[in-house]
Enzyme design. Structure first.
Site, PDB file in Angstrom:
ATOM      1  N   HIS A  34       4.539  -7.631  -0.159  1.00  0.00           N
ATOM      2  CA  HIS A  34       4.071  -8.843  -0.827  1.00  0.00           C
ATOM      3  C   HIS A  34       4.762  -8.987  -2.185  1.00  0.00           C
ATOM      4  O   HIS A  34       5.277  -8.013  -2.741  1.00  0.00           O
ATOM      5  CB  HIS A  34       2.556  -8.785  -1.006  1.00  0.00           C
ATOM      6  CG  HIS A  34       1.802  -8.750   0.296  1.00  0.00           C
ATOM      7  ND1 HIS A  34       0.993  -9.781   0.726  1.00  0.00           N
ATOM      8  CD2 HIS A  34       1.744  -7.806   1.276  1.00  0.00           C
ATOM      9  CE1 HIS A  34       0.459  -9.471   1.900  1.00  0.00           C
ATOM     10  NE2 HIS A  34       0.907  -8.274   2.258  1.00  0.00           N
ATOM     11  N   SER A  78       9.200   2.647   4.569  1.00  0.00           N
ATOM     12  CA  SER A  78      10.012   3.440   3.689  1.00  0.00           C
ATOM     13  C   SER A  78       9.532   3.314   2.270  1.00  0.00           C
ATOM     14  O   SER A  78       8.442   3.757   1.932  1.00  0.00           O
ATOM     15  CB  SER A  78      11.471   3.013   3.816  1.00  0.00           C
ATOM     16  OG  SER A  78      12.267   3.751   2.943  1.00  0.00           O
ATOM     17  N   ASP A 137       0.871  -1.172   0.000  1.00  0.00           N
ATOM     18  CA  ASP A 137       0.000   0.000   0.000  1.00  0.00           C
ATOM     19  C   ASP A 137       0.910   1.223   0.000  1.00  0.00           C
ATOM     20  O   ASP A 137       1.908   1.261   0.729  1.00  0.00           O
ATOM     21  CB  ASP A 137      -0.845   0.057   1.275  1.00  0.00           C
ATOM     22  CG  ASP A 137      -2.026  -0.893   1.265  1.00  0.00           C
ATOM     23  OD1 ASP A 137      -2.124  -1.739   0.349  1.00  0.00           O
ATOM     24  OD2 ASP A 137      -2.838  -0.806   2.202  1.00  0.00           O
TER      25      ASP A 137
END
Length: 260
Positions: free
Chosen positions: A142, A226, A86
């Protein structure tokens, strides 16, 4: 002058002792009362959380929170890549013949980022994407594709901010910060997944030690978040031309496809 002052302040604060103090605090139960304020400040959607707010013992545990199983949809495709996180898809573009990428108007060396000629040369003329995670984002990483792990290595000792100020005034933060690199072999070409550390805490924790990564599968998380950079080989991949950049993306969202 502004750039020099910024760098001096960061150098003074981004030391082993300050990292230690911050880490000890966020991983202690003393930080638990700060979780509700963190949620309000960053407007975090609590309906997505796997656990109840009161079940997180520390701010660190909340920061690396997991989501409900149906909170993200993996737009799976054998020839597609999906967002590994995200965050903000901040920049996409070409990798030059000199192995440079342009981010926020600054050139970054892919050779320096990956640390060796034999690792970087595969990406001459390829494409890159930069994904920036803010404190509000879900901070688990992921796999963007199905692939076999070819290599995994880490570089760098310190990390500096990768926000707008860090990118503008910092010293090539995307190429110099602490970073963990995983190189995958997709059936259509190689993909480098570069996980860049943030200020104070240089920690990327792996949860998948397998040599096989499945698209959408959780592989690691940032202890403090980050940036993730994806690198693709020349004439192997194209980002979606129908969507603008920069834009917010969710983990599992399709970002482009391999060229057959």
């Amino acid at each position: 002058m502004k750039q020099s002052i910024y760098r001096l302040c960061i150098e003074l604060t981004n030391k082993k002792w300050s990292s230690f103090v911050l880490r000890k605090f966020v991983q202690s139960r003393l930080s638990k009362p700060f979780i509700p304020g963190f949620i309000r400040t960053y407007k975090i959607d609590t309906d997505e959380l796997q656990d109840e707010i009161g079940e997180y013992p520390t701010l660190h545990d909340f920061f690396i929170r997991q989501l409900k199983g149906d909170a993200r949809i993996i737009q799976f495709g054998e020839n597609d890549a999906v967002s590994p996180v995200d965050g903000l898809l901040a920049e996409t573009g070409p990798i030059s013949d000199e192995l440079e990428i342009m981010v926020k108007g600054k050139a970054y060396s892919v050779l320096e980022m990956l640390g060796a000629d034999d690792k970087a040369s595969s990406y001459i003329g390829g494409r890159f994407g930069v994904f920036y995670l803010s404190p509000s984002n879900y901070h688990r990483i992921h796999s963007p594709v199905d692939g076999t792990v070819l290599n995994r290595w880490s570089l760098g000792r310190h990390s500096y901010p990768v926000n707008d100020s860090g990118l503008l005034y910092g010293k090539a933060v995307l190429a110099k910060n602490y970073r963990e690199i995983t190189e995958l072999q997709h059936r259509q070409g190689k993909v480098a997944v570069v996980k860049v550390g943030a200020m104070f805490v240089n920690s990327v924790e792996y949860v998948n030690e397998s040599d096989i990564w499945r698209q959408g599968e959780e592989v690691a998380y940032f202890t403090f978040g980050s940036t993730v950079i994806l690198l693709f080989e020349k004439d192997k991949f194209q980002f979606l031309g129908s969507k603008s950049v920069p834009r917010e993306v969710k983990m599992g969202e399709k970002i482009g496809n391999f060229i057959e």
